[in-house]
Design a protein around this motif. Structure first.
Motif, PDB file in Angstrom:
ATOM      1  N   GLY A 103      42.029  43.885  47.918  1.00 26.44           N
ATOM      2  CA  GLY A 103      40.745  44.179  48.556  1.00 26.44           C
ATOM      3  C   GLY A 103      39.616  44.490  47.600  1.00 26.44           C
ATOM      4  O   GLY A 103      38.517  44.851  48.034  1.00 26.44           O
ATOM      5  N   TYR A 104      39.856  44.334  46.296  1.00 26.23           N
ATOM      6  CA  TYR A 104      38.816  44.625  45.309  1.00 26.23           C
ATOM      7  C   TYR A 104      38.000  43.378  44.965  1.00 26.23           C
ATOM      8  O   TYR A 104      38.502  42.255  45.011  1.00 26.23           O
ATOM      9  N   LEU A 105      36.751  43.614  44.578  1.00 25.62           N
ATOM     10  CA  LEU A 105      35.909  42.619  43.922  1.00 25.62           C
ATOM     11  C   LEU A 105      35.666  43.120  42.501  1.00 25.62           C
ATOM     12  O   LEU A 105      35.204  44.243  42.305  1.00 25.62           O
ATOM     13  N   LEU A 106      36.012  42.296  41.518  1.00 30.78           N
ATOM     14  CA  LEU A 106      35.899  42.693  40.119  1.00 30.78           C
ATOM     15  C   LEU A 106      34.982  41.739  39.371  1.00 30.78           C
ATOM     16  O   LEU A 106      34.992  40.532  39.618  1.00 30.78           O
ATOM     17  N   GLY A 107      34.193  42.267  38.448  1.00 29.39           N
ATOM     18  CA  GLY A 107      33.305  41.449  37.637  1.00 29.39           C
ATOM     19  C   GLY A 107      33.667  41.543  36.171  1.00 29.39           C
ATOM     20  O   GLY A 107      34.013  42.630  35.676  1.00 29.39           O
ATOM     21  N   LYS A 118      35.312  38.510  23.612  1.00 28.59           N
ATOM     22  CA  LYS A 118      35.827  39.620  24.414  1.00 28.59           C
ATOM     23  C   LYS A 118      35.436  39.445  25.871  1.00 28.59           C
ATOM     24  O   LYS A 118      34.430  38.815  26.184  1.00 28.59           O
ATOM     25  N   LEU A 119      36.255  40.006  26.745  1.00 29.82           N
ATOM     26  CA  LEU A 119      35.999  39.964  28.179  1.00 29.82           C
ATOM     27  C   LEU A 119      35.894  41.406  28.661  1.00 29.82           C
ATOM     28  O   LEU A 119      36.859  42.172  28.552  1.00 29.82           O
ATOM     29  N   LYS A 120      34.709  41.779  29.146  1.00 30.97           N
ATOM     30  CA  LYS A 120      34.472  43.167  29.531  1.00 30.97           C
ATOM     31  C   LYS A 120      34.260  43.265  31.030  1.00 30.97           C
ATOM     32  O   LYS A 120      33.553  42.448  31.635  1.00 30.97           O
ATOM     33  N   GLN A 121      34.882  44.269  31.657  1.00 32.95           N
ATOM     34  CA  GLN A 121      34.679  44.466  33.090  1.00 32.95           C
ATOM     35  C   GLN A 121      33.297  45.052  33.324  1.00 32.95           C
ATOM     36  O   GLN A 121      32.893  46.016  32.684  1.00 32.95           O
ATOM     37  N   THR A 122      32.557  44.445  34.273  1.00 30.02           N
ATOM     38  CA  THR A 122      31.182  44.870  34.545  1.00 30.02           C
ATOM     39  C   THR A 122      31.050  45.696  35.816  1.00 30.02           C
ATOM     40  O   THR A 122      30.174  46.537  35.914  1.00 30.02           O
ATOM     41  N   PHE A 123      31.907  45.444  36.805  1.00 32.75           N
ATOM     42  CA  PHE A 123      31.851  46.256  38.022  1.00 32.75           C
ATOM     43  C   PHE A 123      33.151  46.103  38.796  1.00 32.75           C
ATOM     44  O   PHE A 123      33.947  45.182  38.568  1.00 32.75           O
ATOM     45  N   ALA A 124      33.356  47.017  39.729  1.00 27.68           N
ATOM     46  CA  ALA A 124      34.506  46.966  40.631  1.00 27.68           C
ATOM     47  C   ALA A 124      34.113  47.620  41.942  1.00 27.68           C
ATOM     48  O   ALA A 124      33.567  48.733  41.947  1.00 27.68           O
ATOM     49  N   THR A 125      34.338  46.939  43.047  1.00 28.11           N
ATOM     50  CA  THR A 125      34.052  47.505  44.364  1.00 28.11           C
ATOM     51  C   THR A 125      35.284  47.344  45.249  1.00 28.11           C
ATOM     52  O   THR A 125      36.093  46.446  45.044  1.00 28.11           O
ATOM     53  N   HIS A 126      35.391  48.218  46.226  1.00 23.39           N
ATOM     54  CA  HIS A 126      36.504  48.158  47.171  1.00 23.39           C
ATOM     55  C   HIS A 126      35.947  48.144  48.591  1.00 23.39           C
ATOM     56  O   HIS A 126      36.301  48.967  49.432  1.00 23.39           O
TER      57      HIS A 126
END
Length: 382
Positions: A11-15, A26-34
């Motif tokens: 159920g998450y959206l990840l950026g 490099k790959l960096k996480q920018t956001f996460a919403t549930h």
């Protein structure tokens, strides 16, 4: 800098953003919403909006600038299997297990069209919108391929896929130019040509195909359940095979000579595509089961590290926003000083209605209208 957006079974959206530091990718996480309370099944991006559909029967519209929910659409009564913005970003098409296809206007988020039994009451599996935004194709549980006229706002014609030996179609995608489209069914990937109005080529795989990604009008990639990738060129009878993941290739996305791939185990990889070769740039594990991916191509909407901005740079940003106010980029909010700029009408797709009750805009139904939930503290974009 592009941003990879991922939907997950949890159920998450990840950026994630890909960047280079000291010569190292490099790959960096920018956001996460549930926002979803169940699995995310599909996502689509247009301008500053990201729409996601899930098994919780909801379509969540996320504002990519603020990274918070802009609105929630609850017009379907079943799992949302497919969401697709028109290429002009003016409308959102959604298909569900409830058998309906809904056309929603971007901005005020009101329904403009409801095809209640788009596939004879059977689930709508997937929707693909032509690059011209004039028509859309859909597949469903009734084993038919249906064409929808987005200019007239009505169905155009239907093809019985069963009569052509195609059963249980799961995905349909247009080529960049729009003259070809791919159709996945069981072990096969069929390529159809619109100008010839028929099947052009059939690829039978040794493992079940899970997704297709077009690179050009002549070349496409096919992800397989065994983790491999098949490269197919329409002008060449031989296909090349690459090993991408250890588990099933769940989804693919190609942009700017880069291929983004995700496995069902949550592994994300970025590949450089050139001269018939794939070279891995970076990989990361999302620690979630990935269900869908897309790309946010608007780098100015990607949250960056805070930095001190001078007055001069602010004025340059203001000028740039004013110059682009008449273009498609006007959909993106600029600095506070230009929020009052009025957006020009830019409807690319026109939906018309006939006298039949079913073809009337559903938004006129007060019961329907109440189901569109817009947070009180968020104003719909004009």
């Amino acid at each position: 800098m592009d941003e990879l957006v991922v939907g997950t079974y949890e159920g998450y959206l990840l950026g994630y953003s890909l960047y280079t530091e000291d010569g190292v990718n490099k790959l960096k996480q920018t956001f996460a919403t549930h926002s979803h309370t169940a699995s995310v099944r599909c996502i689509s991006v247009a301008g500053k909006f990201l729409a996601s559909g899930g098994t919780d029967d909801k379509v969540i519209v996320l504002d990519l600038k603020t990274r918070i929910e802009h609105t929630i659409l609850m017009n379907h009564d079943g799992t949302i299997n497919t969401v697709a913005f028109t290429h002009g970003g003016t409308h959102l098409l959604t298909g569900s297990d409830d058998g309906s296809i809904i056309v929603t206007r971007t901005g005020n988020w009101q329904m403009e069209k409801l095809w209640k039994k788009a596939h004879g009451g059977q689930p709508v599996t997937h929707i693909a919108i032509h690059p011209s935004d004039k028509l859309a194709l859909s597949i469903g549980g009734d084993k038919t391929l249906r064409t929808w006229n987005l200019v007239k706002g009505r169905p155009a014609f239907t093809i019985n896929l069963g009569s052509k030996g195609i059963v249980l179609p799961t995905e349909i995608k247009f080529s960049p130019g729009g003259d070809r489209f791919s159709l996945i069914s069981l072990q096969n990937v069929d390529v159809w040509t619109i100008s010839k109005a028929g099947l052009e080529k059939r690829l039978t795989c040794n493992s079940k195909p899970s997704t297709v990604q077009w690179l050009t009008d002549d070349k496409l990639f096919v992800g397989l359940e065994n983790g491999n990738l098949v490269s197919l060129t329409m002008s060449n009878t031989q296909a090349q095979t690459y090993h991408l993941h250890k588990q099933r290739v769940k989804c693919l996305h190609y942009e700017n000579d880069k291929l983004y791939s995700a496995s069902s185990a949550g592994e994300l990889k970025v590949w450089s595509v050139s001269d018939e070769k794939l070279e891995e740039i970076f990989h990361i594990n999302a620690s979630c089961r990935v269900t869908c991916i897309t790309l946010n191509r608007q780098s100015h909407l990607i949250k960056k590290e805070p930095e001190v901005e001078g007055k001069e740079s602010e004025e340059e940003t203001l000028k740039a926003t004013e110059q682009n106010s008449d273009s498609e980029a006007s959909d993106v909010e600029g600095p506070k000083k230009v929020k009052s700029l009025k957006r020009k009408p830019g409807a690319y797709v026109t939906i018309s209605y006939e006298d039949k009750d079913e073809d009337k805009p559903p938004s006129k139904n007060p019961k329907r209208k109440k189901r569109n939930k817009i947070p009180k503290n968020k104003k719909a974009v004009e």
